[in-house]
Design a protein around this motif. Structure first.
Motif, short mmCIF file in Angstrom:
data_model
loop_
_atom_site.label_atom_id
_atom_site.label_comp_id
_atom_site.label_asym_id
_atom_site.label_seq_id
_atom_site.Cartn_x
_atom_site.Cartn_y
_atom_site.Cartn_z
N UNK A 74 -15.86 11.73 -3.24
CA UNK A 74 -15.16 10.67 -3.98
C UNK A 74 -15.91 9.36 -3.86
N UNK A 75 -15.88 8.58 -4.93
CA UNK A 75 -16.52 7.26 -4.91
C UNK A 75 -15.88 6.36 -5.95
N UNK A 76 -16.16 5.07 -5.80
CA UNK A 76 -15.63 4.04 -6.70
C UNK A 76 -16.70 3.63 -7.69
N UNK A 91 -6.34 -6.18 -8.83
CA UNK A 91 -5.22 -5.23 -8.71
C UNK A 91 -5.40 -4.33 -7.49
N UNK A 92 -6.64 -3.97 -7.19
CA UNK A 92 -6.93 -3.14 -6.02
C UNK A 92 -6.56 -3.88 -4.74
N UNK A 93 -6.93 -5.15 -4.66
CA UNK A 93 -6.60 -5.95 -3.48
C UNK A 93 -5.09 -6.13 -3.33
N UNK A 94 -4.40 -6.29 -4.45
CA UNK A 94 -2.94 -6.40 -4.42
C UNK A 94 -2.33 -5.11 -3.87
N UNK A 95 -2.86 -3.99 -4.27
CA UNK A 95 -2.36 -2.70 -3.76
C UNK A 95 -2.56 -2.60 -2.24
N UNK A 96 -3.70 -3.05 -1.76
CA UNK A 96 -3.94 -3.03 -0.31
C UNK A 96 -2.94 -3.95 0.40
N UNK A 100 0.68 -0.15 -1.17
CA UNK A 100 0.95 0.95 -2.10
C UNK A 100 -0.28 1.86 -2.16
N UNK A 101 -1.39 1.34 -1.66
CA UNK A 101 -2.62 2.13 -1.49
C UNK A 101 -3.13 1.78 -0.10
N UNK A 102 -3.11 2.75 0.80
CA UNK A 102 -3.50 2.49 2.18
C UNK A 102 -4.99 2.18 2.28
N UNK A 103 -5.30 1.02 2.84
CA UNK A 103 -6.68 0.54 2.88
C UNK A 103 -7.57 1.47 3.71
N UNK A 104 -7.11 1.90 4.86
CA UNK A 104 -7.92 2.78 5.71
C UNK A 104 -8.23 4.10 5.02
N UNK A 106 -8.23 4.67 1.82
CA UNK A 106 -9.11 4.39 0.68
C UNK A 106 -10.56 4.30 1.14
N UNK A 107 -10.81 3.60 2.22
CA UNK A 107 -12.19 3.47 2.72
C UNK A 107 -12.78 4.81 3.08
#
Length: 247
Positions: A74-76, A91-96, A100-104, A106-107
């Motif tokens: 997976x990649x961005x 929007x991605x930063x707002x999710x973090x 609603x999107x777990x930062x850890x 996601x990384x």
């Protein structure tokens, strides 16, 4: 506060986020978003770019998972248009921030480097946060070009050019990794190529010119030996040469 001061303050917050310890990342992301809310010009910019932006649809396009026949990878891949890229990152930063999107998670999924959160976080900052800084500098170029003492102290021209190149090199190296992932090369050699590219990026960040040259030679030998020369390799080598001139 002038537009220039608002943008410079925001860029400082980005720099703090890139330099902070991983454990403080979500707090610094919150600070970055507060900076946008408290800066009229930035708020207006992000309000404009997100107004008709379909974030759920863009997530399906930008968050990519592929199978190489053995494993999922997976990649961005950020949007190409400046407005869409700004909107997506916001929007991605707002999710973090809202979790609603777990930062850890996601990384580890989309910026999986050597398995450590530190390496994944650095890769995220080099691609997403440094990219956000570059976009803001483009959008507010006219205001920032009217340099004052604060800008001269915070963003010297050579340091700014070097930072921009590091960001561009990081994106190019990530693209090179994606190319190698789909190349007809033995998996063991792919892993070696990933290590070389990762070490190359670290050498760039450290300003280690001797190591950069050695890794370029090694990687160049690899791509020629396996006949897997990407369309972007020449551009990457040019950027590295340009970067070395700033050292």
């Amino acid at each position: 506060m002038s537009t220039k001061e608002q943008v410079l303050t925001f860029l400082e917050k980005c720099d703090e986020l890139k330099k902070c310890k991983f454990i403080m990342a979500t707090t610094k992301i919150k600070d970055l978003l507060k900076c946008i809310v408290n800066s009229p010009e930035l708020y207006k910019l992000f309000d404009t770019v997100t107004k008709d932006f379909n974030y759920p649809d863009q997530k399906k396009i930008c968050l990519i998972t592929e199978n190489d026949g053995m494993l999922n990878r997976s990649y961005l891949s950020l949007p190409q248009k400046v407005g869409h890229r700004l909107a997506f990152i916001f929007c991605l930063l707002v999710e973090f921030d809202r979790d609603t999107l777990n930062f850890n998670d996601f990384l580890q999924k989309y910026f999986h480097e050597d398995g450590s959160y530190f390496a994944s976080y650095q890769a995220f900052c080099n691609t997403v946060i440094a990219g956000l800084e570059d976009l803001l500098r483009q959008v507010f170029k006219e205001q920032l070009d009217n340099a004052d003492e604060r800008k001269s102290e915070a963003f010297p021209s050579v340091a700014s050019a070097r930072a921009k190149l590091i960001s561009e090199i990081s994106i190019a190296i990530e693209a090179e990794k994606q190319f190698i992932a789909g190349a007809s090369v033995p998996d063991e050699e792919k892993a070696n190529a990933y290590k070389m590219l990762g070490a190359l990026l670290n050498a760039v960040k450290d300003g280690n010119e001797e190591l950069i040259d050695a890794l370029i030679c090694g990687y160049n030998y690899f791509v020629l030996f396996y006949k897997c020369v990407s369309d972007g390799i020449a551009s990457l080598i040019e950027m590295l040469a340009e970067y070395e001139e700033t050292l």
